[in-house]
Design a protein around this motif. Structure first.
Motif, PDB file in Angstrom:
ATOM      1  N   UNK B 202      43.773   3.783 -61.249  1.00 12.47           N
ATOM      2  CA  UNK B 202      45.094   3.350 -61.745  1.00 12.47           C
ATOM      3  C   UNK B 202      46.134   4.460 -61.640  1.00 12.47           C
ATOM      4  N   UNK B 205      48.571   5.193 -64.581  1.00 15.64           N
ATOM      5  CA  UNK B 205      49.613   4.257 -65.030  1.00 15.64           C
ATOM      6  C   UNK B 205      49.180   3.407 -66.216  1.00 15.64           C
ATOM      7  N   UNK B 431      45.290   6.512 -52.440  1.00 19.08           N
ATOM      8  CA  UNK B 431      46.089   5.875 -53.482  1.00 19.08           C
ATOM      9  C   UNK B 431      47.487   5.515 -53.011  1.00 19.08           C
ATOM     10  N   UNK B 432      48.316   5.072 -53.953  1.00 24.66           N
ATOM     11  CA  UNK B 432      49.696   4.677 -53.631  1.00 24.66           C
ATOM     12  C   UNK B 432      50.704   5.714 -54.115  1.00 24.66           C
ATOM     13  N   UNK B 440      53.720  -0.946 -50.109  1.00 23.33           N
ATOM     14  CA  UNK B 440      52.618  -1.872 -50.404  1.00 23.33           C
ATOM     15  C   UNK B 440      53.135  -3.293 -50.645  1.00 23.33           C
ATOM     16  N   UNK B 452      48.940  -7.341 -61.125  1.00 17.67           N
ATOM     17  CA  UNK B 452      48.946  -5.923 -61.484  1.00 17.67           C
ATOM     18  C   UNK B 452      49.999  -5.651 -62.566  1.00 17.67           C
ATOM     19  N   UNK B 470      52.609   3.635 -58.239  1.00 13.10           N
ATOM     20  CA  UNK B 470      51.748   2.471 -57.964  1.00 13.10           C
ATOM     21  C   UNK B 470      52.558   1.181 -57.927  1.00 13.10           C
ATOM     22  N   UNK B 471      53.176   0.814 -59.043  1.00 17.99           N
ATOM     23  CA  UNK B 471      53.955  -0.441 -59.064  1.00 17.99           C
ATOM     24  C   UNK B 471      55.289  -0.247 -59.760  1.00 17.99           C
TER      25      UNK B 471
END
Lengths: 471, 471
Positions: B202, B205, B431-432, B440, B452, B470-471
């Motif tokens: 994760x 996050x 990873x991002x 992504x 997510x 990530x997001x």
């Protein structure tokens, strides 16, 4: 509250008559678990034939806030696939979704639908020159969707892991009726949260698994199976250590059982033979396997056991000299559950403990049970290599089932409190379902339960997916 | 918005002066990633010494809605551990939490704090007669908390899995500041949602990993390392199949690299030798290992490669005759990244593809890049056994870095669109972070992104944990 008749008609419109179980008699097998401990009354039993049908049915249920109980081969041990008695829940049985969608031997994967029977998938893999290693007692009727939803264990976890470890991707119908296509066939993917992990082991409370990408392995081409006699579990642990260090990944199975287990099998089954001329306190069934053919693995087993004998770590050992003898050895272990049922009432526990603590756990818990419930007979066996014991308690000889069953709560409390003291798990491989849903609250922190409820609320805000199970 | 000075004072009260980095110069290394692609400006850099301190710091930040950026060894490749430039984020560096809390060789586990350096944990395991198999380029400075947060991969995934597969339990400080004790040391536990899976990968996050129970393995005691020459990736795939079927779990490493990769290593490093007298189009570095000592594994390698030579599946093979030669072979593979950097500007991709599709992916993507960006030189290498390619693009000879870097977005688009067509991943093991957070969205379904976000909102409703990643 029963769902309105128009929901049932809407569902019939989606799945057709072939997908809707009609008469009350036909509904019956879907309304109870196979151990007949839970009997429910579903509003309908629906058997969709495709992911699109599953999605449409879930959408219809979601719109009318109708609860859904996903069901596979219905072989679960905790009542997770049985509806409640309200007559308001729809059983969604996946058995008709049983296609193998793809097999990619070079990627060592196969993509299969949830309703595929486990044994048929083992066979599919074999025909492709591969191994699908998940193996458990119900494999002739359990289905892969259920195996994944309960994160099934079984006899090859030591080497290949639990069901969770055998899946690379999932297709899931979410509680909204949307289809999440997570059918990736990748060994490495770090692009955000690994969502498939949520649905594995969720027992159908977060969505309906409709298909999966499974890992395949090169099949073993040589094998050595042995029964080893030991003084006590402590020596079994030493043998496990010695075998792991000497044989590494070849160790495929390491099963412990007590002499009382063996005596039950010998008493209740006619076609089994004791492994040794005399009896010993404990036994380990050990299996090594190798992708290379030939005698090497048998020699390694011999070396390992000879060294253990010499070091007085074990009392005796018998290595199977044929496949037939290997199968006979496995029967000694596999028949224990049934032998125990023939012997009379028993109270089962599916626990796991850090492996190093198992001898002390058995000692301490045996003693406590003997103090509190004089005469109970311990049927202790299990997957020692995974730290997983089926620590079962049989009634004292001559005690009536009804009388003994009344002690179940008290006995569970002793066993599971002991498990908790050793930082173990009260459900190693069977799940929670309805059976342990209340009990788990005693052992999991309120913070962890709260986290689980948050996940549940995030994914299933109306609580329609298998309510009354897990949490 | 900068946090109020009283938050910093409150944090100082929790961690003391030793736990709060003071001067702007001292802050600098924590404010940028090691590749110097992201430069942030933290409000503070906090280095707590215990889980209780982490919890108290997180609680203080949560109350004032201050963003937290968890950080380990700060070796990540996607900027996940670098704060933004607002001056409002608190970097929470775990490096002072570097105790091994327990080692249980009989359970094959160790319980360690997040700040333990990976190489030190390998050593700890070794001293206990065990193997901790996670191994990657940054192992001398990366920390296990970061390895778990990014689900690190590396060179032994083929046999032992990713970081995710090596963890049995976690301790996590949640965004609320509460401590979740999930430090179980069990191989089987089916008591509800497997929450640790959420925090692995994760990238900080969802919470701060403060400790973990890691799996240990019996150490290999024999090894065979070979370099194999091949016509093309298709033959590499055939060799992989042959080796897996013949050698099973012994196969520990299977790394592909092209002759251009080799030429860069030979050009930019002096102390390396080519593995063969002549050159070939492609090479595989292959490693077998076994827990049993002796020559058996070397013989198996010889047998496998002889059979492959005979079947014309490979062009030549060299088996290392000493540990020194094995290390020399590994250098050919390990030096590629650095050699490529010496050669000039390059655009890196860390992708995975179903293994069976890799030859076709390379063919198709090479051709498309050659059409669109004439003269680019492909530096193709990676963990073929995991389907993970470092599919890097070097500038045409003589092209200025500035000019080439302007083509990055266009080149990424070609490569990653191709990955998507093969149902691959645009981040296999890195990873991002910030790097691929936007990109992504092109490749993940909106439904998956929405799932997510729901998980994120459920666990971190105020969005204080590593926002912008990530997001």
């Amino acid at each position: 509250m029963r769902p309105a008749p128009d929901l049932i008609e809407r569902i019939r419109g989606i799945v057709g008559s072939a997908g809707l179980i009609g008469s009350p008699e036909e509904v019956l097998p879907y309304a109870t678990d196979w151990r007949k401990r839970y009997r429910g009354k579903p509003a309908a039993v629906v058997k969709p034939a495709s992911t699109a049908e599953v999605a449409a049915v879930v959408r219809a249920c979601a719109e009318s806030r109708t609860a859904i109980v996903p069901q596979g081969g219905n072989t679960g041990l905790c009542g997770a696939a049985t509806p409640d008695a309200s007559g308001s829940q729809v059983v969604l049985n996946l058995s008709r979704m049983n296609r193998v969608r793809a097999i990619d031997a070079r990627n060592n994967t196969m993509t299969v639908e949830a309703g595929c029977v486990l044994a048929s998938l083992q066979k599919t893999a074999e025909e492709a020159g591969r191994l699908f290693p998940l193996s458990l007692a119900a494999e002739g009727s359990c289905e892969i969707g259920g195996n994944l939803s309960t994160n099934a264990g079984g006899t090859a976890v030591l080497r290949y892991g639990n069901a969770r470890d055998l899946v690379l991707g999932l297709e899931v119908v979410l509680p909204s009726g949307e289809i999440w296509d997570g059918l990736r066939a990748l060994r490495k993917d770090n692009t955000g949260y690994d969502l498939k992990q949520l649905f594995v082991g969720a027992e159908g409370t977060l969505g309906v698994i409709t298909a999966a990408v499974l890992k395949l392995f090169p099949p073993p081409r040589s094998r050595a199976t042995a029964v080893v006699a030991l003084e006590d579990p402590e020596h079994a642990l030493e043998l496990l250590k010695r075998t792991l260090e000497g044989c590494g990944e070849r160790l495929t199975g390491f099963e412990l059982f007590s002499d009382f287990c063996l005596s039950l099998v010998l008493k209740h089954f006619k076609d089994v033979a004791p492994p040794f001329a005399r009896r010993f306190p404990h036994y380990v069934l050990m299996e090594l396997s190798d992708t290379r053919p030939g005698e090497a693995v048998a020699r390694i087993a011999e070396d390992t056991l000879s060294a253990a004998l010499e070091a007085r770590g074990i009392l005796d050992a018998a290595i199977a000299q044929s496949d037939a003898q290997a199968r006979a050895f496995w029967k000694l272990r596999e028949f224990i559950s049934e032998a125990q049922a023939h012997e009379g009432p028993n109270i089962k526990h599916d626990v796991s403990i850090p492996i190093s603590q198992i001898p002390e756990f058995i000692r301490a818990t045996d003693a406590e049970l003997a103090r509190a419930h004089a005469g109970v007979r311990m049927v202790t066996f299990g997957h020692l290599g995974d730290g997983n014991l089926h620590y079962n308690v049989s009634a004292p000889e001559g005690v009536e089932p009804d009388v003994f069953v009344k002690q179940m709560a008290a006995i569970n409390l002793i066993v599971h409190d002991s498990v908790a003291r050793f930082r173990g798990s009260i459900s190693a491989e069977h799940g929670l379902g309805q059976l342990k849903r209340e009990e788990i609250r005693r052992y999991k922190s309120s913070l962890e339960l709260e986290l689980m409820r948050k996940i549940k609320a995030a994914l299933d805000p109306h609580g329609i997916m298998n309510p009354g199970k897990v949490l």
